[in-house]
Design a protein around this motif. Structure first.
Motif, PDB file in Angstrom:
ATOM      1  N   THR A  53       0.828  -1.208   0.000  1.00  0.00           N
ATOM      2  CA  THR A  53       0.000   0.000   0.000  1.00  0.00           C
ATOM      3  C   THR A  53       0.860   1.255   0.000  1.00  0.00           C
ATOM      4  O   THR A  53       0.553   2.245  -0.679  1.00  0.00           O
ATOM      5  CB  THR A  53      -0.946   0.010   1.214  1.00  0.00           C
ATOM      6  OG1 THR A  53      -1.768  -1.168   1.176  1.00  0.00           O
ATOM      7  CG2 THR A  53      -1.839   1.239   1.209  1.00  0.00           C
ATOM      8  N   TRP A  54       1.961   1.223   0.740  1.00  0.00           N
ATOM      9  CA  TRP A  54       2.856   2.389   0.798  1.00  0.00           C
ATOM     10  C   TRP A  54       3.439   2.693  -0.581  1.00  0.00           C
ATOM     11  O   TRP A  54       3.430   3.837  -1.025  1.00  0.00           O
ATOM     12  CB  TRP A  54       3.979   2.122   1.804  1.00  0.00           C
ATOM     13  CG  TRP A  54       4.814   3.328   2.112  1.00  0.00           C
ATOM     14  CD1 TRP A  54       4.457   4.399   2.869  1.00  0.00           C
ATOM     15  CD2 TRP A  54       6.144   3.590   1.662  1.00  0.00           C
ATOM     16  NE1 TRP A  54       5.497   5.309   2.935  1.00  0.00           N
ATOM     17  CE2 TRP A  54       6.541   4.838   2.207  1.00  0.00           C
ATOM     18  CE3 TRP A  54       7.054   2.889   0.875  1.00  0.00           C
ATOM     19  CZ2 TRP A  54       7.797   5.404   1.976  1.00  0.00           C
ATOM     20  CZ3 TRP A  54       8.308   3.440   0.632  1.00  0.00           C
ATOM     21  CH2 TRP A  54       8.657   4.684   1.181  1.00  0.00           C
ATOM     22  N   TYR A  92      -1.778  14.476   5.112  1.00  0.00           N
ATOM     23  CA  TYR A  92      -1.938  13.163   5.744  1.00  0.00           C
ATOM     24  C   TYR A  92      -2.697  13.199   7.068  1.00  0.00           C
ATOM     25  O   TYR A  92      -3.532  12.320   7.317  1.00  0.00           O
ATOM     26  CB  TYR A  92      -0.566  12.479   5.874  1.00  0.00           C
ATOM     27  CG  TYR A  92       0.048  12.235   4.522  1.00  0.00           C
ATOM     28  CD1 TYR A  92      -0.546  11.360   3.619  1.00  0.00           C
ATOM     29  CD2 TYR A  92       1.182  12.921   4.119  1.00  0.00           C
ATOM     30  CE1 TYR A  92      -0.013  11.161   2.361  1.00  0.00           C
ATOM     31  CE2 TYR A  92       1.731  12.724   2.858  1.00  0.00           C
ATOM     32  CZ  TYR A  92       1.122  11.847   1.986  1.00  0.00           C
ATOM     33  OH  TYR A  92       1.642  11.658   0.728  1.00  0.00           O
ATOM     34  N   PRO A  93      -2.475  14.189   7.946  1.00  0.00           N
ATOM     35  CA  PRO A  93      -3.342  14.262   9.135  1.00  0.00           C
ATOM     36  C   PRO A  93      -4.807  14.496   8.781  1.00  0.00           C
ATOM     37  O   PRO A  93      -5.704  13.944   9.429  1.00  0.00           O
ATOM     38  CB  PRO A  93      -2.765  15.451   9.916  1.00  0.00           C
ATOM     39  CG  PRO A  93      -1.366  15.581   9.443  1.00  0.00           C
ATOM     40  CD  PRO A  93      -1.383  15.173   8.002  1.00  0.00           C
ATOM     41  N   LEU A  94      -5.061  15.311   7.732  1.00  0.00           N
ATOM     42  CA  LEU A  94      -6.441  15.560   7.318  1.00  0.00           C
ATOM     43  C   LEU A  94      -7.080  14.295   6.761  1.00  0.00           C
ATOM     44  O   LEU A  94      -8.214  13.942   7.103  1.00  0.00           O
ATOM     45  CB  LEU A  94      -6.475  16.675   6.268  1.00  0.00           C
ATOM     46  CG  LEU A  94      -6.055  18.072   6.722  1.00  0.00           C
ATOM     47  CD1 LEU A  94      -6.052  19.032   5.531  1.00  0.00           C
ATOM     48  CD2 LEU A  94      -6.984  18.584   7.810  1.00  0.00           C
ATOM     49  N   ALA A 278       3.624   7.066   7.521  1.00  0.00           N
ATOM     50  CA  ALA A 278       4.884   6.851   6.797  1.00  0.00           C
ATOM     51  C   ALA A 278       4.977   7.602   5.477  1.00  0.00           C
ATOM     52  O   ALA A 278       6.079   7.907   5.012  1.00  0.00           O
ATOM     53  CB  ALA A 278       5.066   5.347   6.533  1.00  0.00           C
ATOM     54  N   LEU A 279       3.841   7.929   4.849  1.00  0.00           N
ATOM     55  CA  LEU A 279       3.874   8.574   3.540  1.00  0.00           C
ATOM     56  C   LEU A 279       4.556   9.946   3.522  1.00  0.00           C
ATOM     57  O   LEU A 279       5.056  10.359   2.471  1.00  0.00           O
ATOM     58  CB  LEU A 279       2.450   8.685   2.977  1.00  0.00           C
ATOM     59  CG  LEU A 279       1.922   7.411   2.314  1.00  0.00           C
ATOM     60  CD1 LEU A 279       0.427   7.535   2.034  1.00  0.00           C
ATOM     61  CD2 LEU A 279       2.679   7.108   1.033  1.00  0.00           C
ATOM     62  N   SER A 283       7.216  13.277   1.084  1.00  0.00           N
ATOM     63  CA  SER A 283       7.255  14.735   1.116  1.00  0.00           C
ATOM     64  C   SER A 283       8.680  15.238   1.298  1.00  0.00           C
ATOM     65  O   SER A 283       9.069  16.268   0.732  1.00  0.00           O
ATOM     66  CB  SER A 283       6.366  15.273   2.247  1.00  0.00           C
ATOM     67  OG  SER A 283       5.028  14.842   2.079  1.00  0.00           O
ATOM     68  N   LEU A 284       9.462  14.515   2.081  1.00  0.00           N
ATOM     69  CA  LEU A 284      10.878  14.866   2.234  1.00  0.00           C
ATOM     70  C   LEU A 284      11.591  14.754   0.894  1.00  0.00           C
ATOM     71  O   LEU A 284      12.357  15.651   0.500  1.00  0.00           O
ATOM     72  CB  LEU A 284      11.529  13.942   3.269  1.00  0.00           C
ATOM     73  CG  LEU A 284      13.042  14.114   3.468  1.00  0.00           C
ATOM     74  CD1 LEU A 284      13.359  15.506   3.992  1.00  0.00           C
ATOM     75  CD2 LEU A 284      13.581  13.039   4.418  1.00  0.00           C
ATOM     76  N   ALA A 285      11.326  13.661   0.185  1.00  0.00           N
ATOM     77  CA  ALA A 285      11.934  13.488  -1.138  1.00  0.00           C
ATOM     78  C   ALA A 285      11.470  14.582  -2.091  1.00  0.00           C
ATOM     79  O   ALA A 285      12.257  15.096  -2.897  1.00  0.00           O
ATOM     80  CB  ALA A 285      11.573  12.115  -1.695  1.00  0.00           C
TER      81      ALA A 285
END
Length: 551
Positions: A53-54, A92-94, A278-279, A283-285
């Protein structure tokens, strides 16, 4: 072969052949008794674990267009292009608040699409049809835009003509038709591995070659100091546009059908909880990817034929040997195929469930549904290729802006509907119409401007709507989709109050409150494939998952 970089092209072809083989083999990966069921062909058996899934969601959300367009925007507009990073952090929190409830009710009731949920929750075939049509229309240009990434690497390698694009999408169409969602899920492992390899090497090697990050930011500051309105820092007049674009994009991303398809393919709620945590690694990339635009400025990159999307491919060619540039180009190309496959499957699921079965053949069996979906996925890809061949690619990019504005208009029915049924079905339709009209009207009245202020095109020139056009004494702009969503919400709430005061029937809710928190172990979960082969969306399944008929 004059002008063609043979080494780069060879590596790209070899890696493309590898993922093609994987695409066809995927039909036997985690194989079910049959793929002729939307749960299997369109959702991978609803059985993907945390890692799959990731990679699937990462390959779905971070597309080839992202990897070429975000740095290109940084190259041309400076800090404004960095909006993609905060919005992927905020999202992601939303989304965490929404996707686990959508996953549970969809697995209990057998929903394959968000329109299935709306149909059952609000007892409204009309609103479900609007959600389905909105999703399909918003997805089509998104698929076409994946071709922009492939075109960019082909230009950089010196390959001319549209034939390679057509061949790539024909092969994509064939293995998607054959394997369904399992194909992009398996290929996503290769795509993301190549992307991470490319980015790690790029952020180490390129700054060293250019003399360090201070040189890179210094070159960007020097370029933008010419007074073009862009800059390394946002001007005061651009902050509202930046903030509303980031928030609006965050709200829109998981409303797209392809995002929801990846969510519903997860095996349980815990998989989604872990993925929402984990997603953000992506965003860092993405932050490093965006900075490739500033690196290109420091390297003195000149885009090919004034096509800003070629900035990153040209940078890689100048900074790396041909063999590694070929690996990077393969990462971008494969990065186009994974989301394009998922998007076409999602659009096909919408057409099959919410148009074909709802309005054309209510007694369709799962096998007939799967066959229609497979054929529809081919038609969607043909439409995407036609869009890129016959429409100015720059106009196709503008269609992406329209896609974000229109998909936001499904938020009240899909996202808010997961928490409350207070919104009236008639009001949801009225709000959708008002929001869609407002959004398209604003987009129509946004011109495309040159850096010196010259009007290049009168209409559909971007998504930044000037507040001065609303009669406000302000120089700022805001994201048109954000304003359109506000119009939608206001109309929906006011119309709900009026319809409920008039005691207008609001239909029957075919879901139960317990559906929204159900785990896979709960007895309300149905077996796969669906034992009620012709049950319409919203029909109760199993022995204890009966619809409650709640208002």
């Amino acid at each position: 072969m004059d002008g063609v970089n043979v080494v780069e092209l060879t590596i790209v072809i070899v890696l493309f052949l590898v993922v093609t083989v994987m695409g066809f083999v995927a039909s036997r990966w985690r194989r079910a008794e049959t793929l002729m069921h939307l749960d299997e062909w369109g959702l991978g058996g609803r059985s993907f674990g945390t890692w799959i899934t990731w990679f699937l969601l990462g390959g779905d959300l971070y597309t080839a267009y992202t990897f070429v367009a975000v740095p290109a925007l940084m190259f041309g507009a400076g800090a404004a292009g960095f909006f993609a990073v905060p919005y992927t952090v905020v999202i992601y929190p939303l989304v965490f608040l929404v996707v686990i409830r959508l996953w549970s009710v969809s697995h209990v009731r057998g929903f394959v699409t968000p329109a299935d949920f709306v149909r059952a929750r609000f007892d409204s075939p009309t609103m479900a049809l609007l959600v389905a049509l909105t999703g399909i229309v918003a997805t089509m240009p998104y698929i076409a835009l994946q071709l922009v990434g492939i075109e960019a690497i082909l230009k950089a390698m010196g390959v001319e003509g549209e034939l390679p694009l057509i061949v790539a999408f024909v092969i994509l169409a064939l293995y998607t038709y054959n394997s369904g969602l399992r194909a992009p899920a398996l290929i996503a492992f290769v795509k993301d591995t190549l992307i991470y390899l490319t980015i790690i090497v790029a952020v180490i090697v390129i700054p060293v070659k250019l003399g360090g990050w201070d040189v890179i930011f210094g070159a960007a500051e020097e370029k933008f100091s010419a007074g073009t309105g862009a800059g390394v820092l946002l001007p005061g007049t651009g902050q509202w546009q930046y903030a509303t674009l980031a928030l609006g994009s965050a709200l829109a991303l998981f409303l797209y059908p392809h995002s929801i398809t990846g969510v519903l393919a997860a095996s349980n709620r815990d998989v989604l909880k872990r993925n929402m945590s984990a997603l953000p690694v992506y965003s860092l990339a993405l932050g490093f990817i965006a900075l490739l635009g500033f690196m290109a400025i420091a390297a003195g990159v000149t885009p090919i034929g004034e096509d800003g999307n070629t900035v990153v491919p040209v940078l890689f060619q100048e900074m790396f040997p041909s063999w590694f540039a070929g690996i990077a180009f393969a990462a971008i190309g494969i990065g186009a195929l994974v989301p394009a496959a998922i998007m076409s499957i999602a659009a096909a699921n919408l057409f099959t469930r919410n148009i074909y079965k709802e309005f054309l053949r209510k007694d369709a069996t799962p096998r007939q549904e799967a066959q229609v979906a497979k054929v529809t996925s081919l038609v969607v890809k043909v439409g995407a290729v036609a869009a890129i061949l016959f429409i100015d690619p720059q106009f196709s990019i503008d269609l992406q802006l329209i896609g974000g504005v229109i998909i936001l208009q499904t938020l009240p029915a899909v996202a808010l509907g997961l928490y409350t049924r207070w919104l009236h079905r008639g009001a949801l339709i009225a709000g959708w119409v008002a929001g869609m009209a407002a959004g398209l009207l604003m987009l129509y009245n946004i011109p495309r401007l040159a850096p010196d202020g010259t009007v290049l095109r009168e209409h559909f020139g971007g998504s930044a709507f000037a507040l001065s056009k609303l009669g406000l004494d302000a120089q700022s702009s805001v994201y048109a989709g954000f304003l359109a969503l506000l119009v939608n919400l206001v109309v929906t709430v006011l119309a709900t109050m009026a319809l409920r005061a008039a005691k207008v029937d609001d239909g029957v809710d075919a879901t139960a409150e317990s559906d929204y928190t159900a785990e896979r172990e709960d007895p309300t979960f149905r077996d796969l494939p669906d034992p009620l082969e012709s049950a319409p969306p919203g029909t109760a399944r199993g022995t204890t998952g009966e619809a409650t008929g709640r208002r």
